[in-house]
Design a protein around this motif. Structure first.
Motif, PDB file in Angstrom:
ATOM      1  N   LEU A   1       0.823  -1.219   0.000  1.00  0.00           N
ATOM      2  CA  LEU A   1       0.000   0.000   0.000  1.00  0.00           C
ATOM      3  C   LEU A   1       0.854   1.265   0.000  1.00  0.00           C
ATOM      4  O   LEU A   1       0.623   2.177  -0.791  1.00  0.00           O
ATOM      5  CB  LEU A   1      -0.930   0.011   1.231  1.00  0.00           C
ATOM      6  CG  LEU A   1      -1.767   1.272   1.414  1.00  0.00           C
ATOM      7  CD1 LEU A   1      -2.870   1.358   0.365  1.00  0.00           C
ATOM      8  CD2 LEU A   1      -2.378   1.348   2.816  1.00  0.00           C
ATOM      9  N   VAL A   2       1.859   1.306   0.897  1.00  0.00           N
ATOM     10  CA  VAL A   2       2.584   2.563   1.085  1.00  0.00           C
ATOM     11  C   VAL A   2       3.502   2.917  -0.089  1.00  0.00           C
ATOM     12  O   VAL A   2       3.939   4.061  -0.205  1.00  0.00           O
ATOM     13  CB  VAL A   2       3.403   2.565   2.404  1.00  0.00           C
ATOM     14  CG1 VAL A   2       2.485   2.435   3.604  1.00  0.00           C
ATOM     15  CG2 VAL A   2       4.455   1.468   2.412  1.00  0.00           C
ATOM     16  N   GLU A   3       3.821   1.929  -0.940  1.00  0.00           N
ATOM     17  CA  GLU A   3       4.710   2.243  -2.066  1.00  0.00           C
ATOM     18  C   GLU A   3       3.944   2.651  -3.318  1.00  0.00           C
ATOM     19  O   GLU A   3       4.544   3.014  -4.321  1.00  0.00           O
ATOM     20  CB  GLU A   3       5.633   1.044  -2.354  1.00  0.00           C
ATOM     21  CG  GLU A   3       4.923  -0.199  -2.881  1.00  0.00           C
ATOM     22  CD  GLU A   3       5.785  -1.469  -2.777  1.00  0.00           C
ATOM     23  OE1 GLU A   3       6.462  -1.642  -1.747  1.00  0.00           O
ATOM     24  OE2 GLU A   3       5.763  -2.272  -3.714  1.00  0.00           O
ATOM     25  N   GLN A   4       2.620   2.604  -3.264  1.00  0.00           N
ATOM     26  CA  GLN A   4       1.840   2.979  -4.447  1.00  0.00           C
ATOM     27  C   GLN A   4       2.045   4.472  -4.766  1.00  0.00           C
ATOM     28  O   GLN A   4       2.176   5.282  -3.859  1.00  0.00           O
ATOM     29  CB  GLN A   4       0.347   2.685  -4.227  1.00  0.00           C
ATOM     30  CG  GLN A   4       0.049   1.194  -4.044  1.00  0.00           C
ATOM     31  CD  GLN A   4       0.677   0.336  -5.143  1.00  0.00           C
ATOM     32  OE1 GLN A   4       0.440   0.558  -6.326  1.00  0.00           O
ATOM     33  NE2 GLN A   4       1.511  -0.636  -4.747  1.00  0.00           N
ATOM     34  N   PRO A   5       2.060   4.806  -6.035  1.00  0.00           N
ATOM     35  CA  PRO A   5       2.344   6.205  -6.420  1.00  0.00           C
ATOM     36  C   PRO A   5       1.297   7.192  -5.875  1.00  0.00           C
ATOM     37  O   PRO A   5       0.166   6.799  -5.589  1.00  0.00           O
ATOM     38  CB  PRO A   5       2.274   6.161  -7.951  1.00  0.00           C
ATOM     39  CG  PRO A   5       2.438   4.738  -8.329  1.00  0.00           C
ATOM     40  CD  PRO A   5       1.890   3.932  -7.196  1.00  0.00           C
ATOM     41  N   ASN A   6       1.701   8.442  -5.772  1.00  0.00           N
ATOM     42  CA  ASN A   6       0.805   9.463  -5.232  1.00  0.00           C
ATOM     43  C   ASN A   6      -0.444   9.664  -6.085  1.00  0.00           C
ATOM     44  O   ASN A   6      -1.494  10.001  -5.578  1.00  0.00           O
ATOM     45  CB  ASN A   6       1.548  10.792  -5.114  1.00  0.00           C
ATOM     46  CG  ASN A   6       2.608  10.743  -4.030  1.00  0.00           C
ATOM     47  OD1 ASN A   6       2.472  10.010  -3.048  1.00  0.00           O
ATOM     48  ND2 ASN A   6       3.676  11.500  -4.199  1.00  0.00           N
ATOM     49  N   GLY A   7      -0.324   9.481  -7.382  1.00  0.00           N
ATOM     50  CA  GLY A   7      -1.475   9.684  -8.261  1.00  0.00           C
ATOM     51  C   GLY A   7      -2.023  11.092  -8.139  1.00  0.00           C
ATOM     52  O   GLY A   7      -1.252  12.043  -7.957  1.00  0.00           O
TER      53      GLY A   7
END
Lengths: 161, 249
Positions: free
Chosen positions: B83-89
Motif C-alpha cells: 500500500l505505502v509504495e503505491q504512487p501518489n497519483g
C-alpha cells in the motif's frame, strides 16, 4: 559540588532554535539533570515530535552551553513518557503569546472525528473569533490560524496530548 | 536476523516509504496549506522510522547504523506493505492511501503502547499522538472529497477501488508476529480489525463512498516481494549514499 539547580538555570539560558523566546526548559524538553561529579553532568532530553529537525540542534546547544561553563555533559534522548504540551511552563506560555504564537489550549476529545477545533484566542487582539486555516503549520508543533476580528494570521502551538 | 529485528523493520519501512512518497509532494501540493500538511506528515513518519531504525541497528549489533538500514538495503530487503509504495497519483489517491494507512496505524499504535519492549512501547506512545493528527486530516479530506462534487466523488471512489486490494496486507501475520505476540512484544493484528472496520465505516458513510465489492487481495511486501514502484522509490531515496558512500549530512 555544583547543584542541579545551577545546571537547570544554565539550561534555561539555552533558547529553542525555532522559537528563540522559549528556553529549552520553558518548552519542557529537558527531562532530567543529574550531577555526577564536579565535571560530569548527565542530561536527558525528549523530542517534541518524532521528526522534529530541531532535536539535534537543541542537543548541540545544550552541550555547548555546558562545555562553555566548564562541564563535561553527556546527553541522552528518552521517548517515554512522550512529551506533551502540558509540560510547557506557565512562563513559556506567556512568552509564546507575547511573541505572537497562541499557546496550546485544551482540546476537546480527539477520538471524536469531527470534534470542533479548540477556541484559540488571537495573540494580537485577544478575540476568540478565530478560525483554523490548517492543522499543520510552519513547524511540526504549530497549526495555522487566522483572527476574524483583526484579520491577523497567526501560528498556534497546537495541543499535543 | 532475529524476529524482533524483522518486526521492527516492518513497522519502520512502512513509515519510511510512505514518508518518502509524501515528501515527493514537497512544493507540489494542491494548495500551500496542503503542501505543508503533507510534508509535516512525511516528517513525522520519517522521524518515527528513524527511532525504529536506531533501535533495530542497536539490537542487530553488527556495526550497522540506522542510516545503513534506511539507505543501503536492496529492494527485497525492505519489508513495507505494498500500500505505502503505491504512487501518489492525484490528490484523491494520495489522501485515500493516507487515510487507509492512518486508520490502521491508530489502533496499531494504541495496542503497541502496551508492548513489553520498553523501547517499542515508547516509540508507539510518541507516534500515536502524531498519528491522531494524521488520521483526522486524511479522514476529513476523504469526507470532503467524497461528499463534494461529482468529479471529486468519482475520483476518490476510483482511488479506493484501486487501493482496497492492498488493505488486507496491513493485517498480514506470520511466524515473526506469532513469536512477538507470545513474548508480549507484538500486536495481534487480527484483534485490530473490528476497530479498523468501525472507523472505516464511519468515514465511508459520512463521505457517501462505498466499499469496493471485490475480494481480490494482494500481498508480498512483508516478505520482500514488492510492486515495481519500490525500486523507483529507492533509486531516489538512496541516490546520495550510493553516489557518495558514507556521505555525512
Amino acid at each position: 559540588m555544583v547543584s542541579s539547580d545551577f545546571i537547570w538555570k544554565l539550561l534555561d539560558e539555552v533558547p529553542d532554535p525555532e522559537i528563540p523566546v522559549l528556553s529549552v526548559v520553558d518548552l519542557g524538553i529537558v527531562r532530567s539533570v543529574n550531577v555526577i561529579d564536579e565535571k560530569n553532568i548527565a542530561v536527558v532530553v525528549t523530542p517534541t515530535y518524532s521528526g522534529c529537525p530541531a532535536v539535534k540542534a537543541i542537543e548541540n546547544s545544550i552541550r555547548e552551553k555546558l562545555i562553555e561553563s566548564g562541564f563535561e555533559p553527556s546527553i541522552t534522548t528518552s521517548l517515554s513518557p512522550a512529551w506533551n504540551t502540558d509540560w510547557i511552563t506557565e512562563r513559556g506560555r506567556e512568552r509564546l503569546k507575547a511573541y505572537g504564537i497562541a499557546p496550546p489550549v485544551d482540546e476537546v476529545d480527539k477520538n471524536v472525528l469531527f470534534a470542533d477545533a479548540p477556541v484559540v484566542p488571537c495573540p494580537r487582539c485577544n478575540s476568540s473569533n478565530t478560525r483554523m486555516i490548517s492543522q499543520f503549520g510552519s513547524t511540526a508543533c504549530k497549526a495555522h490560524y487566522q483572527c476574524n476580528e483583526c484579520l491577523e494570521p497567526f501560528d498556534y502551538f497546537k495541543c499535543l496530548k | 536476523m532475529s524476529a524482533l529485528n524483522t518486526y521492527i523493520l516492518r513497522i519502520a519501512d512502512d513509515s519510511l516509504i510512505l514518508g518518502q512518497r509524501l515528501s515527493e509532494l514537497c512544493g507540489h501540493g494542491p494548495a500551500i496549506e496542503e503542501d505543508i500538511a503533507l510534508t509535516n506528515v512525511a516528517l513525522d513518519l520519517i522521524g518515527q522510522a528513524t527511532s525504529l531504525y536506531e533501535y533495530a541497528a542497536e539490537i542487530q549489533n553488527g556495526g550497522k547504523t540506522s542510516d545503513d538500514l534506511a539507505f543501503l538495503r536492496l529492494e527485497h530487503q525492505y519489508l513495507n506493505t505494498l500500500l505505502v509504495e503505491q504512487p501518489n497519483g492525484d490528490f484523491g489517491m494520495t489522501i485515500v492511501r493516507q487515510w487507509l494507512f492512518d486508520t490502521f496505524r491508530l489502533p496499531f499504535y494504541e495496542a503497541l503502547q502496551q508492548s513489553k519492549d520498553a523501547q517499542i512501547a515508547g516509540i508507539a506512545e510518541k507516534a500515536l499522538k502524531e498519528t491522531r493528527y494524521h488520521w483526522r486530516h486524511s479522514s476529513e479530506w476523504v469526507i470532503r472529497l467524497g461528499d463534494g462534487t461529482e468529479e471529486s466523488h468519482y475520483r476518490v471512489q476510483e482511488a479506493l477501488n484501486f487501493l482496497y486490494k492492498y488493505v488486507d496486507e496491513l493485517f498480514y501475520m506470520d511466524d515473526i508476529d506469532k513469536e512477538m505476540i507470545e513474548k508480549g512484544i507484538g500486536v495481534d493484528l487480527e484483534s485490530l480489525r473490528p476497530a479498523f472496520n468501525e472507523r472505516l465505516k464511519h468515514v465511508l458513510e459520512a463521505s457517501t463512498l462505498s466499499m469496493p465489492a471485490y475480494e481480490w487481495k494482494l500481498k508480498g511486501g512483508r516478505v520482500g516481494r514488492h510492486t515495481e514502484h519500490l525500486g523507483h522509490i529507492l533509486t531516489e531515496l538512496q541516490y546520495m549514499q550510493r553516489a557518495y558512500p558514507n556521505l555525512q549530512w
